[in-house]
Design a protein around this motif. Sequence first.
Motif, PDB file in Angstrom:
ATOM      1  N   ASN A 168      -7.660  83.123   4.876  1.00 39.77           N
ATOM      2  CA  ASN A 168      -7.508  84.345   4.110  1.00 39.77           C
ATOM      3  C   ASN A 168      -6.031  84.630   3.880  1.00 39.77           C
ATOM      4  O   ASN A 168      -5.255  84.703   4.839  1.00 39.77           O
ATOM      5  CB  ASN A 168      -8.111  85.542   4.844  1.00 39.77           C
ATOM      6  N   GLU A 169      -5.656  84.758   2.635  1.00 39.48           N
ATOM      7  CA  GLU A 169      -4.327  85.242   2.238  1.00 39.48           C
ATOM      8  C   GLU A 169      -3.176  84.667   3.058  1.00 39.48           C
ATOM      9  O   GLU A 169      -2.451  85.396   3.735  1.00 39.48           O
ATOM     10  CB  GLU A 169      -4.301  86.773   2.309  1.00 39.48           C
ATOM     11  N   VAL A 172       0.159  86.499   2.561  1.00 40.18           N
ATOM     12  CA  VAL A 172       0.290  87.803   3.228  1.00 40.18           C
ATOM     13  C   VAL A 172       0.527  87.596   4.729  1.00 40.18           C
ATOM     14  O   VAL A 172       1.349  88.282   5.348  1.00 40.18           O
ATOM     15  CB  VAL A 172      -0.957  88.678   2.968  1.00 40.18           C
ATOM     16  N   TYR A 176       3.842  89.286   5.990  1.00 39.63           N
ATOM     17  CA  TYR A 176       3.700  90.464   6.848  1.00 39.63           C
ATOM     18  C   TYR A 176       3.814  90.108   8.329  1.00 39.63           C
ATOM     19  O   TYR A 176       4.335  90.888   9.122  1.00 39.63           O
ATOM     20  CB  TYR A 176       2.369  91.175   6.548  1.00 39.63           C
ATOM     21  N   ASN A 223      -4.477  86.351  -2.145  1.00 38.96           N
ATOM     22  CA  ASN A 223      -4.197  87.680  -2.672  1.00 38.96           C
ATOM     23  C   ASN A 223      -3.307  87.567  -3.916  1.00 38.96           C
ATOM     24  O   ASN A 223      -2.276  86.926  -3.867  1.00 38.96           O
ATOM     25  CB  ASN A 223      -3.472  88.504  -1.597  1.00 38.96           C
ATOM     26  N   MET A 299      -4.245  95.483  -6.578  1.00 38.28           N
ATOM     27  CA  MET A 299      -3.347  96.260  -7.456  1.00 38.28           C
ATOM     28  C   MET A 299      -2.232  95.389  -8.028  1.00 38.28           C
ATOM     29  O   MET A 299      -1.934  94.324  -7.502  1.00 38.28           O
ATOM     30  CB  MET A 299      -2.707  97.383  -6.645  1.00 38.28           C
ATOM     31  N   LEU A 316       9.235  94.585   1.161  1.00 36.99           N
ATOM     32  CA  LEU A 316       8.231  95.528   0.685  1.00 36.99           C
ATOM     33  C   LEU A 316       8.800  96.453  -0.384  1.00 36.99           C
ATOM     34  O   LEU A 316       9.691  97.229  -0.099  1.00 36.99           O
ATOM     35  CB  LEU A 316       7.757  96.397   1.853  1.00 36.99           C
ATOM     36  N   PRO A 317       8.268  96.375  -1.598  1.00 37.01           N
ATOM     37  CA  PRO A 317       8.740  97.339  -2.589  1.00 37.01           C
ATOM     38  C   PRO A 317       7.914  98.617  -2.477  1.00 37.01           C
ATOM     39  O   PRO A 317       6.848  98.619  -1.885  1.00 37.01           O
ATOM     40  CB  PRO A 317       8.462  96.629  -3.909  1.00 37.01           C
ATOM     41  N   TYR A 319       5.664 100.387  -4.280  1.00 34.35           N
ATOM     42  CA  TYR A 319       4.899 100.213  -5.511  1.00 34.35           C
ATOM     43  C   TYR A 319       4.597 101.521  -6.220  1.00 34.35           C
ATOM     44  O   TYR A 319       4.696 101.626  -7.422  1.00 34.35           O
ATOM     45  CB  TYR A 319       3.519  99.591  -5.211  1.00 34.35           C
ATOM     46  N   PHE A 331      -4.561 105.093   0.120  1.00 40.60           N
ATOM     47  CA  PHE A 331      -3.524 104.222   0.671  1.00 40.60           C
ATOM     48  C   PHE A 331      -2.240 104.330  -0.153  1.00 40.60           C
ATOM     49  O   PHE A 331      -1.205 103.796   0.209  1.00 40.60           O
ATOM     50  CB  PHE A 331      -4.038 102.766   0.609  1.00 40.60           C
ATOM     51  N   TRP A 409     -14.643  94.643  -0.730  1.00 41.11           N
ATOM     52  CA  TRP A 409     -14.022  94.942   0.560  1.00 41.11           C
ATOM     53  C   TRP A 409     -14.165  96.436   0.758  1.00 41.11           C
ATOM     54  O   TRP A 409     -13.521  97.179   0.045  1.00 41.11           O
ATOM     55  CB  TRP A 409     -12.529  94.545   0.596  1.00 41.11           C
ATOM     56  N   GLU A 416      -8.037  98.717   9.899  1.00 43.02           N
ATOM     57  CA  GLU A 416      -7.206  98.310   8.764  1.00 43.02           C
ATOM     58  C   GLU A 416      -5.796  97.912   9.253  1.00 43.02           C
ATOM     59  O   GLU A 416      -4.800  98.512   8.876  1.00 43.02           O
ATOM     60  CB  GLU A 416      -7.187  99.434   7.717  1.00 43.02           C
ATOM     61  N   TRP A 417      -5.729  96.903  10.102  1.00 42.43           N
ATOM     62  CA  TRP A 417      -4.466  96.310  10.538  1.00 42.43           C
ATOM     63  C   TRP A 417      -3.441  97.365  10.966  1.00 42.43           C
ATOM     64  O   TRP A 417      -3.780  98.222  11.761  1.00 42.43           O
ATOM     65  CB  TRP A 417      -3.925  95.374   9.438  1.00 42.43           C
ATOM     66  N   PHE A 425     -12.276 101.700   3.895  1.00 36.09           N
ATOM     67  CA  PHE A 425     -12.596 100.896   2.711  1.00 36.09           C
ATOM     68  C   PHE A 425     -14.103 100.654   2.558  1.00 36.09           C
ATOM     69  O   PHE A 425     -14.523  99.959   1.649  1.00 36.09           O
ATOM     70  CB  PHE A 425     -11.927  99.521   2.809  1.00 36.09           C
TER      71      PHE A 425
HETATM   72  C1  GBH Z   1      -6.581  92.356   2.371  1.00 34.90           C
HETATM   73  O1  GBH Z   1      -5.207  92.221   2.300  1.00 34.90           O
HETATM   74  C2  GBH Z   1      -7.013  91.769   3.665  1.00 34.90           C
HETATM   75  O2  GBH Z   1      -7.546  90.476   3.475  1.00 34.90           O
HETATM   76  C3  GBH Z   1      -8.009  92.628   4.401  1.00 34.90           C
HETATM   77  O3  GBH Z   1      -8.111  92.175   5.714  1.00 34.90           O
HETATM   78  C4  GBH Z   1      -7.588  94.079   4.321  1.00 34.90           C
HETATM   79  O4  GBH Z   1      -8.374  94.903   5.121  1.00 34.90           O
HETATM   80  C5  GBH Z   1      -7.690  94.492   2.882  1.00 34.90           C
HETATM   81  O5  GBH Z   1      -6.880  93.682   2.093  1.00 34.90           O
HETATM   82  C6  GBH Z   1      -7.267  95.940   2.627  1.00 34.90           C
HETATM   83  O6  GBH Z   1      -5.929  96.117   2.924  1.00 34.90           O
HETATM   84  O7  GBH Z   1       2.840  97.815   1.871  1.00 34.90           O
HETATM   85  O8  GBH Z   1       1.289  99.540   1.246  1.00 34.90           O
HETATM   86  O9  GBH Z   1       2.641  98.507  -0.413  1.00 34.90           O
HETATM   87  C7  GBH Z   1      -4.602  92.810   1.166  1.00 34.90           C
HETATM   88  C8  GBH Z   1      -3.160  92.383   1.066  1.00 34.90           C
HETATM   89  C9  GBH Z   1      -0.988  93.125   1.440  1.00 34.90           C
HETATM   90  C10 GBH Z   1      -2.250  94.088  -0.331  1.00 34.90           C
HETATM   91  C11 GBH Z   1      -0.084  94.318   1.412  1.00 34.90           C
HETATM   92  C12 GBH Z   1      -1.296  95.237  -0.372  1.00 34.90           C
HETATM   93  C13 GBH Z   1       1.053  95.894   0.007  1.00 34.90           C
HETATM   94  C14 GBH Z   1       0.660  97.159   0.647  1.00 34.90           C
HETATM   95  N1  GBH Z   1      -2.293  93.516   0.995  1.00 34.90           N
HETATM   96  N2  GBH Z   1       0.011  94.832   0.075  1.00 34.90           N
HETATM   97  S1  GBH Z   1       1.959  98.338   0.838  1.00 34.90           S
END
Ligand code: GBH
Length: 458
Positions: A168-169, A172, A176, A223, A299, A316-317, A319, A331, A409, A416-417, A425
Amino acid sequence: TDHSDSSTVLFPRDFLWGVATAAYQVEGASEQRGASIWDEFCRIPGRIADGSSGRVACDHYHRFPGDVALMAELGLSAYRFSISWPRIMPLGRGRIDTAGVDFYARLIDELLAVGIEPVPTLYHWDLPQALEEEGGWLVRSTAERFADYARAVAARLGDRVTRWITLNEPFVHMAYGYAFGVHAPGRTLMFDALPVAHHQLLAHALAARALRDGGHQVLLAHNHTPVVPASGAPQDRAAAQVYDALHNRLLLDPLLLGRYPDLAALAALGAPDLGDFVRDADLDLMAGSLDGLGVNYYMPTLVAAPGPGEALPFALPDYTSRFPGTPVTAFGWPVAPEGLYRVLTGLRDRYGAALPPLHVTENGCSRADTPDGAGRVADPERIDYLDRHLRALVAAKRDGVDVRGYFVWSLLDNFEWAEGFTQRFGLVHVDYRTQARTPKDSFAWYRDRIARARAGTA
Ligand code: GBH
């Protein structure tokens, strides 16, 4: 045109209508498996918004029969879940925990009994801690350990699974987890995290070779974010291009084209030379290693050139403040369904014949949901979000993009991490005190949406 007729063409019987979850986010039962990097990370004060962890989460490990019953009610054709590597191999290598294997065997049997295809993801960010202590994804040998693990799982569960998602991703996870340090394992290596991308791709490729030898289909979930330059100014456009190369193409170009994108702009910022850890044979192994591509879409991203003294847009920008006027989710993420259309058509345009069939393996939005006095959760914004993104998917299909599945999702509100339990979600509300499940209005909406597609009426 007759929309009802075209809908059976757009959504053939084998279109996968699904929901997605991930092991660390829903399972709990952490004492019954080996330690992962997320167990460690959650112990560090300040890392998780509400100080929580996935120790119990949604207790899906014990409550999966009820959760599968909810999925059956939705009328799903597929469930995307992830397998916890440390539940199969507590130390990341060697000894197999048969109780761990048995959990997934029971889950898979429960799904098959109600006609839902299990679509397991082999790795959704929960590396066994023992492997992290040997260098984690920074070291090449972790790719071989992953291939061993994939083979061990396929040998035990492969008779009931046809489609596997390896990772997965991976972008990311690298960014991250190893570059910015806001996810486990919390390393802040910035560009020195690049080997993490390569070693994950190698892990995917080695596992894909083994799985395909066994007759399986192999996907990877990536992603995607369409990148919009903040203005027409050359420096904003150049920054957007670098961002796009990193976030969208760094991992897909090797898999689909057998080469890395041009990262010359990063070398000037101190990024290591790919030649330091990439071998030619690795790229040969990666090229064409996908039978399908999973697209996780949330997004778009607006990118402006960094100001003097600011880091390049690998960091991280912000957004949201940069998309003036665009509505956002709880979020703070912009709601932009046309971005999904752009991603799907853009992949087709960029990769052409090298692109395998697509599946939207994640899409959804968070919302501050609470059941009202009557036990109802009205979440009109989520329904609107899902409806508009599905329309974007339909538009891409009408324009000839081969999209074969859509996974929301998530089934359940979950861990949520870095945000802990503060972002919900789910199509189903979870009360983390009682573990009570309450289907939200969006649950009924999705059930009806699937039924209409099946009946060929929408
Ligand atoms: C997914 O990642 C994951 O696979 C999943 O586990 C997770 O629960 C789900 O999305 C929802 O988050 O720093 O606020 O500007 C999504 C990948 C990476 C997308 C961070 C948004 C920027 C967020 N994400 N990214 S922010």
